[in-house]
Design a protein around this motif. Structure first.
Motif, PDB file in Angstrom:
ATOM      1  N   ASP A   1       1.311  -1.451  -0.121  1.00  0.00           N
ATOM      2  CA  ASP A   1       0.034  -0.049   0.203  1.00  0.00           C
ATOM      3  C   ASP A   1       0.896   1.806  -0.191  1.00  0.00           C
ATOM      4  O   ASP A   1       1.939   1.274   0.838  1.00  0.00           O
ATOM      5  CB  ASP A   1      -0.864   0.045   1.412  1.00  0.00           C
ATOM      6  N   ALA A   2       0.490   2.340  -0.948  1.00  0.00           N
ATOM      7  CA  ALA A   2       1.461   3.481  -1.517  1.00  0.00           C
ATOM      8  C   ALA A   2       1.618   4.646   0.298  1.00  0.00           C
ATOM      9  O   ALA A   2       2.525   5.088  -0.043  1.00  0.00           O
ATOM     10  CB  ALA A   2       1.779   3.750  -2.580  1.00  0.00           C
ATOM     11  N   LYS A   3       0.255   4.678   0.509  1.00  0.00           N
ATOM     12  CA  LYS A   3      -0.253   5.376   1.158  1.00  0.00           C
ATOM     13  C   LYS A   3       0.561   5.748   2.412  1.00  0.00           C
ATOM     14  O   LYS A   3       0.943   5.985   3.261  1.00  0.00           O
ATOM     15  CB  LYS A   3      -1.490   5.883   0.708  1.00  0.00           C
ATOM     16  N   SER A   4       0.535   4.056   3.225  1.00  0.00           N
ATOM     17  CA  SER A   4       1.033   3.495   4.343  1.00  0.00           C
ATOM     18  C   SER A   4       2.184   3.277   4.590  1.00  0.00           C
ATOM     19  O   SER A   4       3.500   3.415   5.329  1.00  0.00           O
ATOM     20  CB  SER A   4      -0.212   2.687   5.207  1.00  0.00           C
ATOM     21  N   GLY A   5       2.979   3.258   3.329  1.00  0.00           N
ATOM     22  CA  GLY A   5       3.772   2.533   3.104  1.00  0.00           C
ATOM     23  C   GLY A   5       3.921   0.341   3.316  1.00  0.00           C
ATOM     24  O   GLY A   5       5.243   0.345   3.651  1.00  0.00           O
ATOM     25  N   VAL A   6       3.136   0.015   3.592  1.00  0.00           N
ATOM     26  CA  VAL A   6       2.942  -1.121   3.832  1.00  0.00           C
ATOM     27  C   VAL A   6       3.636  -1.728   2.940  1.00  0.00           C
ATOM     28  O   VAL A   6       3.296  -1.602   1.327  1.00  0.00           O
ATOM     29  CB  VAL A   6       1.691  -1.588   4.010  1.00  0.00           C
TER      30      VAL A   6
ATOM     31  N   GLN B   1      -2.123   3.641   9.347  1.00  0.00           N
ATOM     32  CA  GLN B   1      -0.633   4.614   9.662  1.00  0.00           C
ATOM     33  C   GLN B   1       0.183   4.769   8.445  1.00  0.00           C
ATOM     34  O   GLN B   1       0.570   4.355   7.512  1.00  0.00           O
ATOM     35  CB  GLN B   1       0.055   3.622  10.502  1.00  0.00           C
ATOM     36  N   VAL B   2      -0.920   6.406   8.129  1.00  0.00           N
ATOM     37  CA  VAL B   2      -0.238   7.698   7.310  1.00  0.00           C
ATOM     38  C   VAL B   2       0.212   8.253   7.447  1.00  0.00           C
ATOM     39  O   VAL B   2      -0.483   9.400   8.281  1.00  0.00           O
ATOM     40  CB  VAL B   2      -1.422   7.815   6.164  1.00  0.00           C
ATOM     41  N   ASN B   3       0.914   8.964   6.959  1.00  0.00           N
ATOM     42  CA  ASN B   3       1.954  10.172   7.365  1.00  0.00           C
ATOM     43  C   ASN B   3       2.182  10.376   8.881  1.00  0.00           C
ATOM     44  O   ASN B   3       2.225  11.624   8.972  1.00  0.00           O
ATOM     45  CB  ASN B   3       1.508  11.530   6.577  1.00  0.00           C
ATOM     46  N   GLY B   4       2.129   9.730   9.543  1.00  0.00           N
ATOM     47  CA  GLY B   4       2.477   9.978  11.619  1.00  0.00           C
ATOM     48  C   GLY B   4       0.627   9.632  11.959  1.00  0.00           C
ATOM     49  O   GLY B   4       0.954  10.212  12.615  1.00  0.00           O
ATOM     50  N   LYS B   5      -0.182   9.912  11.508  1.00  0.00           N
ATOM     51  CA  LYS B   5      -1.472   9.979  11.289  1.00  0.00           C
ATOM     52  C   LYS B   5      -2.354   8.606  11.103  1.00  0.00           C
ATOM     53  O   LYS B   5      -1.963   7.855  10.376  1.00  0.00           O
ATOM     54  CB  LYS B   5      -1.636  11.401  10.719  1.00  0.00           C
ATOM     55  N   ILE B   6      -3.613   9.158  12.024  1.00  0.00           N
ATOM     56  CA  ILE B   6      -4.812   7.401  11.756  1.00  0.00           C
ATOM     57  C   ILE B   6      -5.884   8.516  10.957  1.00  0.00           C
ATOM     58  O   ILE B   6      -6.331   8.812  10.750  1.00  0.00           O
ATOM     59  CB  ILE B   6      -5.130   7.270  13.304  1.00  0.00           C
ATOM     60  N   ASN B   7      -5.517   6.806  10.161  1.00  0.00           N
ATOM     61  CA  ASN B   7      -6.327   7.284   8.609  1.00  0.00           C
ATOM     62  C   ASN B   7      -7.234   5.912   8.675  1.00  0.00           C
ATOM     63  O   ASN B   7      -6.971   5.180   7.923  1.00  0.00           O
ATOM     64  CB  ASN B   7      -5.740   7.241   7.355  1.00  0.00           C
ATOM     65  N   VAL B   8      -8.565   5.810   9.341  1.00  0.00           N
ATOM     66  CA  VAL B   8      -9.001   4.418   8.853  1.00  0.00           C
ATOM     67  C   VAL B   8     -10.082   4.270   7.961  1.00  0.00           C
ATOM     68  O   VAL B   8      -9.404   2.970   7.304  1.00  0.00           O
ATOM     69  CB  VAL B   8     -10.260   4.700   9.887  1.00  0.00           C
ATOM     70  N   ARG B   9      -9.817   5.329   7.444  1.00  0.00           N
ATOM     71  CA  ARG B   9     -10.329   4.721   5.989  1.00  0.00           C
ATOM     72  C   ARG B   9      -9.101   3.863   4.973  1.00  0.00           C
ATOM     73  O   ARG B   9      -9.802   3.050   4.211  1.00  0.00           O
ATOM     74  CB  ARG B   9     -10.524   6.190   4.915  1.00  0.00           C
ATOM     75  N   ASN B  10      -8.011   4.358   5.071  1.00  0.00           N
ATOM     76  CA  ASN B  10      -7.343   4.008   4.444  1.00  0.00           C
ATOM     77  C   ASN B  10      -6.750   2.433   4.591  1.00  0.00           C
ATOM     78  O   ASN B  10      -6.459   1.616   3.896  1.00  0.00           O
ATOM     79  CB  ASN B  10      -5.721   4.604   4.274  1.00  0.00           C
ATOM     80  N   GLY B  11      -7.056   2.309   6.162  1.00  0.00           N
ATOM     81  CA  GLY B  11      -6.706   1.214   6.499  1.00  0.00           C
ATOM     82  C   GLY B  11      -7.674  -0.089   6.299  1.00  0.00           C
ATOM     83  O   GLY B  11      -7.256  -1.304   5.333  1.00  0.00           O
ATOM     84  N   PHE B  12      -9.476   0.304   6.234  1.00  0.00           N
ATOM     85  CA  PHE B  12     -10.393  -0.502   5.919  1.00  0.00           C
ATOM     86  C   PHE B  12      -9.740  -0.690   4.281  1.00  0.00           C
ATOM     87  O   PHE B  12      -9.790  -1.594   3.878  1.00  0.00           O
ATOM     88  CB  PHE B  12     -11.562   0.194   5.785  1.00  0.00           C
ATOM     89  N   GLN B  13      -9.699   0.070   3.775  1.00  0.00           N
ATOM     90  CA  GLN B  13      -9.242  -0.318   2.077  1.00  0.00           C
ATOM     91  C   GLN B  13      -7.742  -0.959   1.978  1.00  0.00           C
ATOM     92  O   GLN B  13      -7.940  -2.332   0.694  1.00  0.00           O
ATOM     93  CB  GLN B  13      -8.726   0.964   1.461  1.00  0.00           C
TER      94      GLN B  13
END
Length: 351
Positions: A88-93, A109-121
């Motif tokens: 996953d590019a946004k989170s760097g996974v 975990q996106v740019n040091g913040k919690i982004n639940v939407r991206n985690g769900f995706q």
């Protein structure tokens, strides 16, 4: 009492986020709001301790509704299922193998913040890759606090208690059990709590559970006093709970009453995020009002532990894998009913 159309017109709740779905925004803007079967829905329960903590997907359930929209089939993905988690590019996974419930936490975990939407995706992509389900028609994220508020709005739920269960977490009055002084919070004790436990006795008929009891019952997965309870039992109880909630919410005196329906959804508040491809939760509820909840079938996909060559526990796997693969193909082909007729052992006894 109001009609379905009036119910939709009066509801203005703001808990939808179609970006959870693949091409969700495009579908929402397309103007095509017809809800028709077959439908596949991803339901994820999370239990975040803090808003700054990456959310683990403690419950991953999938509902499949056939083309005639007469019933629904509910099955679970074990939280410890050992799977391929894509990059996953946004989170760097990076692409790797691991337990499926970590996908959402890592992707959040996106740019040091919690982004639940991206985690769900990322979780959704992981599930789709594993099952072969091409896309979900709707999706929902709810934390367990939201579940409790929704059950409170319903006035409790009725469930058959299919096995004796003692609570790891709560006392008989619903209050938290005290923690043993030998197991401070910083320690890793397997059973850190002491004192009397809430107890749910096996029954043959539905038992009315208070909201705290229902949530406590479906969270238990630890063996006690020789009772070999596992996460597969918890999955079954969670499916039964969703069925019980659906039965309460889809009853005629709720589904056609805007005040009762909005009370339930308002109770969830920020605890619920729903993606319906351009349709609100109320519109979905109205579209599914003909669904026979009593006939909803809960499904058990058998599995067990997966171990590395050195004996280390990696997670869970479906066994036999061919059975799970064939079931997932039946979901894709919308022929689950026939598949279960040919494989009746996969149907939970409550169905």
């Amino acid at each position: 009492m109001v009609t379905g159309q009036a119910l939709v017109a009066k509801y203005t709740g703001g808990i939808t986020d179609d970006s959870l779905l693949e091409n969700g925004a495009a579908r929402a803007d397309s103007g095509d709001k017809e809800i028709k079967g077959p439908l596949t829905i991803l339901l994820v329960g999370i239990d975040p301790r803090k808003s700054t903590t990456p959310p683990l997907s403690d419950s991953i359930l999938i509902a499949h509704i056939p083309a005639d929209m007469s019933t629904a089939y509910l099955f679970s993905m074990p939280r410890d299922l050992y799977v391929d988690i894509p990059a996953d590019a946004k989170s760097g996974v990076r692409a790797h193998t691991g337990k499926i419930n970590s996908a959402m936490a890592l992707g959040s975990q996106v740019n040091g913040k919690i982004n639940v939407r991206n985690g769900f995706q990322l979780l959704s992509k992981t599930v789709r890759n594993y099952t072969g389900i091409e896309e979900f028609d709707a999706a929902a994220i709810i934390n367990f606090g939201g579940f409790k508020k929704m059950v409170e709005a319903l006035g409790g739920v009725s469930m058959v208690i299919d096995m004796d269960v003692k609570s790891e977490h709560l006392a008989p009055d619903g209050k938290p059990r005290p923690r043993s002084s030998r197991c401070p919070v910083t320690s890793d004790c397997p059973h850190p709590y002491i004192g009397p436990q809430a107890y749910y006795k096996k029954s043959t008929k539905p038992v009315r559970l208070q909201p705290w009891q229902a949530l406590d019952y479906v969270r238990q997965r630890y063996p006690y006093a020789g009772v070999p309870m596992t996460d597969y039992d918890r999955q079954r109880h969670q499916q039964q709970f969703i069925k019980a909630m659906a039965k309460e919410a889809m009853s005629k005196d709720v589904i056609t009453d805007v005040n009762k329906m909005t009370k339930i959804l308002d109770a969830a508040g920020e605890s619920l995020t729903f993606a319906g491809g351009g349709n609100s939760p109320i519109e979905w509820a109205v579209a599914l009002k003909g669904l026979n909840v009593d006939d909803m079938t809960t499904i058990k996909l058998p599995g067990g532990g997966k171990y590395a060559s050195d004996g280390d526990y990696l997670g869970e796997e479906f066994r036999p894998a061919a059975t799970a693969d064939a079931f997932f193909q039946a979901v894709k082909d919308d022929r689950v009913a026939q598949f279960l007729l040919d494989n009746p052992s996969l149907v939970n006894k409550d169905s």
